[in-house]
Design a protein around this motif. Sequence first.
Motif, PDB file in Angstrom:
ATOM      1  N   VAL A  78      -9.889  13.300  -2.398  1.00 56.78           N
ATOM      2  CA  VAL A  78      -8.546  12.785  -2.425  1.00 56.78           C
ATOM      3  C   VAL A  78      -8.192  12.274  -3.613  1.00 56.78           C
ATOM      4  N   TYR A  79      -9.326  11.329  -4.199  1.00 58.14           N
ATOM      5  CA  TYR A  79      -9.310  10.665  -5.165  1.00 58.14           C
ATOM      6  C   TYR A  79      -9.925  11.173  -6.302  1.00 58.14           C
TER       7      TYR A  79
ATOM      8  N   LYS B 159      -0.974   4.476  -5.998  1.00 52.97           N
ATOM      9  CA  LYS B 159      -1.903   4.447  -4.889  1.00 52.97           C
ATOM     10  C   LYS B 159      -3.352   4.937  -5.345  1.00 52.97           C
ATOM     11  N   SER B 160      -3.206   5.819  -6.605  1.00 46.88           N
ATOM     12  CA  SER B 160      -4.797   6.020  -6.933  1.00 46.88           C
ATOM     13  C   SER B 160      -5.402   4.943  -7.653  1.00 46.88           C
TER      14      SER B 160
ATOM     15  N   GLU C 257       0.737  -1.060  -0.028  1.00 44.85           N
ATOM     16  CA  GLU C 257      -0.075  -0.130  -0.069  1.00 44.85           C
ATOM     17  C   GLU C 257       0.624   1.392   0.050  1.00 44.85           C
ATOM     18  N   GLY C 258       2.048   1.128   0.275  1.00 45.83           N
ATOM     19  CA  GLY C 258       3.003   2.318   0.370  1.00 45.83           C
ATOM     20  C   GLY C 258       3.155   3.049   1.668  1.00 45.83           C
TER      21      GLY C 258
ATOM     22  N   LYS D 216      -0.895   8.392   4.258  1.00 45.34           N
ATOM     23  CA  LYS D 216       0.209   7.809   3.154  1.00 45.34           C
ATOM     24  C   LYS D 216      -0.185   6.960   2.447  1.00 45.34           C
ATOM     25  N   VAL D 217      -1.063   6.239   2.599  1.00 46.49           N
ATOM     26  CA  VAL D 217      -1.484   5.159   1.509  1.00 46.49           C
ATOM     27  C   VAL D 217      -2.467   5.800   0.524  1.00 46.49           C
ATOM     28  N   MET D 218      -2.800   6.930   0.510  1.00 43.61           N
ATOM     29  CA  MET D 218      -3.635   7.698  -0.408  1.00 43.61           C
ATOM     30  C   MET D 218      -2.834   8.369  -1.331  1.00 43.61           C
ATOM     31  N   PRO D 219      -3.324   8.566  -2.618  1.00 46.80           N
ATOM     32  CA  PRO D 219      -2.577   9.098  -3.874  1.00 46.80           C
ATOM     33  C   PRO D 219      -2.315  10.656  -3.554  1.00 46.80           C
ATOM     34  N   LEU D 220      -1.611  10.991  -2.296  1.00 47.38           N
ATOM     35  CA  LEU D 220      -1.411  12.388  -2.112  1.00 47.38           C
ATOM     36  C   LEU D 220       0.106  12.601  -2.010  1.00 47.38           C
ATOM     37  N   GLY D 221       0.807  13.855  -2.605  1.00 46.51           N
ATOM     38  CA  GLY D 221       2.084  13.892  -2.532  1.00 46.51           C
ATOM     39  C   GLY D 221       2.493  14.446  -1.063  1.00 46.51           C
TER      40      GLY D 221
ATOM     41  N   ILE E  66       2.123   8.103  -6.225  1.00 40.37           N
ATOM     42  CA  ILE E  66       0.839   8.471  -6.482  1.00 40.37           C
ATOM     43  C   ILE E  66      -0.068   7.840  -7.456  1.00 40.37           C
TER      44      ILE E  66
ATOM     45  N   PHE F  13      -8.008   0.638   0.209  1.00 47.34           N
ATOM     46  CA  PHE F  13      -7.489  -0.232   1.205  1.00 47.34           C
ATOM     47  C   PHE F  13      -8.538  -0.152   2.473  1.00 47.34           C
TER      48      PHE F  13
END
Lengths: 243, 561
Positions: free
Chosen positions: A107-108, A79-80, A54-55, B402-407, A76, A84
Amino acid sequence: MSDEIVKVDRLFKKYGKRAEWAVEDVSFDVKAGEIVGLLGHNGAGKSTTLRCLEGMLPFDRGNISICGRDIVRDPIGAKSQMGFVTDDHAVFVKMTGVQYLDFICDVYKVPVGVRKERYRELESVFALGDSVRDLIASYSHGMRQKICMMGSLVHRPKLWVLDEPMTGLDPRTMRAVRELMTDYAKSGNGILFSSHALDTVAKLCDRVVLIRKGKQVSDLNVREIAASDPDFDFEEYYLSNES
Amino acid sequence: MKAESRKVLGALLRKQFCESAASFAKGNFNVVGFAVRTLLIVALIAIFVVFFGDFADVYLAVTTDGEPAPLTRAFELMTMVYAAIMALTVIGAMTALERELFSSEDVRIFSALPIGANTIFAAKAIVIYARQTLVCTVCVLTANITVAAHASVEWYFWLVTALSCPLLPMLSVGIASVLALPIHALKVLLKDRFAATFVLITLVTAALLFAYAYLLRLVSSMLLGEDLRYFFNDAVMAKIAAVVAWLHPADLFAALLTGKDVLSSALVIAAVLVVCFALSLIFIKLILTRALKAQVSSGGVRHLTARAQRRALSPLAALIKKEFLLIFRTPDYMFSYFSVALVVPLLVYFCMSISSALVVRLIGISCDLELALFLSLLFGSLANVFCTTNISRDGMMFYSVKVMPLGYRSVVFSKVLLCLVVAVLSQLLTAILLCAAGGLDVLHALFVFAVASAFSFSQICFATRIDFDHAKFSSQPDGEIKEQSNTAALVVVVGMLTAFAVGGAVLASRMALSLRGLAQEYGFLTYLIGGALAVVAAAGGWIFLVFRLKERYYRFEGGVL
C-alpha cells in the motif's frame, strides 16, 4: 515553515447531530525532530483529534496539513507521510504477521528489495519471533499492538501517530519503544501520541498539548520549563489543569 | 435452583433481551429491511401453502393395494413434515449452541464472574429454545393448518399441534446439545486448516447438490411422467412406509396427530424428553467446561508457512489479496463466496432440464434461451448475497484502511471486483454447461452470459453502496459477521423481482409471438429486451455506486465507531 510536519489549525469536530463539540478550536503543530504528547482525561477529545488528523474521521471546521499536504484536499499525499497506531489495534486478523507487513508495504509502495532489512530492524525492537508467521487472530493483545507498531513504521513515515501506544506492552518492549521513539524523532521525523502514562510523557515529550472537554487548555514546552524550573512537577501541573 | 441463581439467571436473560432489543431501538431499526424480510418470509410461506396443499390433496388420496388409506397417508405425511421440522430446528439449535458457548465473547466475560456453569447454560438454552419455539411454531402451524384444510381432522389434531410447538424445540435443543460437542471438536480440528476446510465445504455442498439433483429428477419424473397419483404406486409407497418407520421421534408426533397408538406414543415422547434432558445436562457439563477453558486460553497455534512476498503488488492488487485471504480464511465467507457460486451453474442446468421440457409439453413452444436467461438471473442473484457485506465485513479495519494512502476508488472497487470475478466465473460456467449439455447454441449461451454478468455487476454495485451507506460492523472479536443483515434481504428480494421481471418479459414476449406464429420474425425481441435492460441495469448500478461516493467515503462515520 519547512520543518513543520503537522499543522492543526482551529479544528472543530462534532459527532452526528449532537449539540456539543467533541473537539473545539484545537490548534497545534509538530516540527521535525519533535515528540508531542496529547493529553487529557477520558473522553476529552484526544482520540477524536488524532482520528481527524489521520483522515479517519471528517471534521466540521479547521485545517490539517501533514508535511504541507492538506488532509482534505490531498488525502493520499498527506496519508502517505504518516504511520499510525490506533488505540483499538485494529488489524487484519485473518492475515499472518508477515502478510500484514507485506500488505502495508504494498500500500505504501515500499520496494521489495528493502523489506527484508526493515522487517529485521523492526523485529529487533518488537521481538515477535516466529509468531510473525502465525495468524494475527492467534495473537495476544500485546502482540497485536506490536504488529500494529511494526506496520506503522515499515514504510518509514515522516510522522508517527500513536494512540495510547504503551497499553498492553511488556516492560521490556515499553522501554524499547521509548528508545525507538526518541531515535526516530532524532532522525528528523515527528511523533504525535496520546497517553495517560504521565511518566512516559514527561520523559519523552518536547511539548504537551492538553485538552479538556474538547477544548485546548495549553500547548506547553515541557523541555524548556523543566530546564528553567528544576522543581517543575509535571504530574501536579497535569492534574491541576486536567479537570 | 437457588434463589441467588434465579436472580443471576434473570439478570443474564435481561442482558440477552436488551442485546436483542437493541436492533429495534430508535435510530438502529431499519424499517425497510425489516419489512422486506417479513415480506420474504410471508411469500415463502404462501408458496409453501399452495404447493404443499396441492401435494397433500394428491398424497392423501393415494391408494395401496387398491384401497384408499387416508389415515395411513396422513400419518406418513405428518411424519415426514415433523421430521423435516426437527431436522431444521436441530441444525439451528446446534449451530446456535456451538456459537453461543464456544465463540461468543460474553462467555469469556461470564467465566470471570461469580456465575455457575449451569446458570450460564440455562440462560443460553432458554434464549435458543425461545428462538427455536418461534421457528417451530411458524413451521408447525403452517404445515398443520395446510393439512387440516385438505383433510378431515379430529379435535386432538389441534391439541397435539399446540403441544408440539413447545415440545419439538425441547427435543431439538436436547439433541443439539449432544451434537454440539463433536461439531465443536471438528471445528477445532479444522481451525487454521483452510485448504481442508475448503475441501470439506465443497464435499458437503456437492452432497447437498446431489440430494437436490435427485429430488429434482424425482420432481421431473413426476411432472413430465404420468399423473402424480400414479407415481405413488405400491412399490414407491412401500419405500415411503419403510423410510417413515425410521423417522423417530417424528413418527410419534404424527401418531398422536392421527390418533394412532396415542398412549404408547405419548409415553415414548415423554421418555425421549426425559432422556434428552438428562443427556443434555451431562453433555452441557462437558461442553461448558470445555467452552470456558477454550474461551479463556487462546488455544493451540498452528504455524503457517507464509513467507515474505517476492514481488511488490499494486495497492489495488494488495487490497484484493487482503479480501481474498479474509474470505478464504473464514469458513462461513468461504462457503458463501466459492461454494454457492460454483453451485449456481448446476442449479441452472438442473432447473433448465426440467422447465425446458415442461414448457414444451404445456404450450408446445421451445423457449430455451428465455428460460436460460431467467434461471441464470434468478440463481445468479441468490449467489451474489455475499456482496451485501462488502463494507461491513472489514469491521473496524475499514477505518484503518481509510487512514492509508489509498483512493476511495481502490478501496471500494477492489471489493466490487472480487465479487464480480466469482459472479462472472459462475455465469461463464453456467453458459458453458448450458451450451455443452443444456441444448443452447454458442451465440445464445454467450448472450445469456453477457446479460447475466451485467445484472450481477449491477447487483454487486447496488449491494456495495447500500452496505456502504448502512454499514454495520461486527462486535465479534474476529470481526466476522454472523447475522444476515437487512441489506441481504433487500438485495435478494430486489434481485429475485428483477429476475422475474426481466425473465418474465422475455418469456412472455416469446410465448405471445410464438402463439401468433411470429416467433421467427420477431425473435430479435429477446435480444433487444434482455440486452437493453442489461445495459440499463449495469449503468444504473454503476451510477448508484459512484454517485457522491468520494464525498461519502471521506465523510464516512458508519459502523460502530
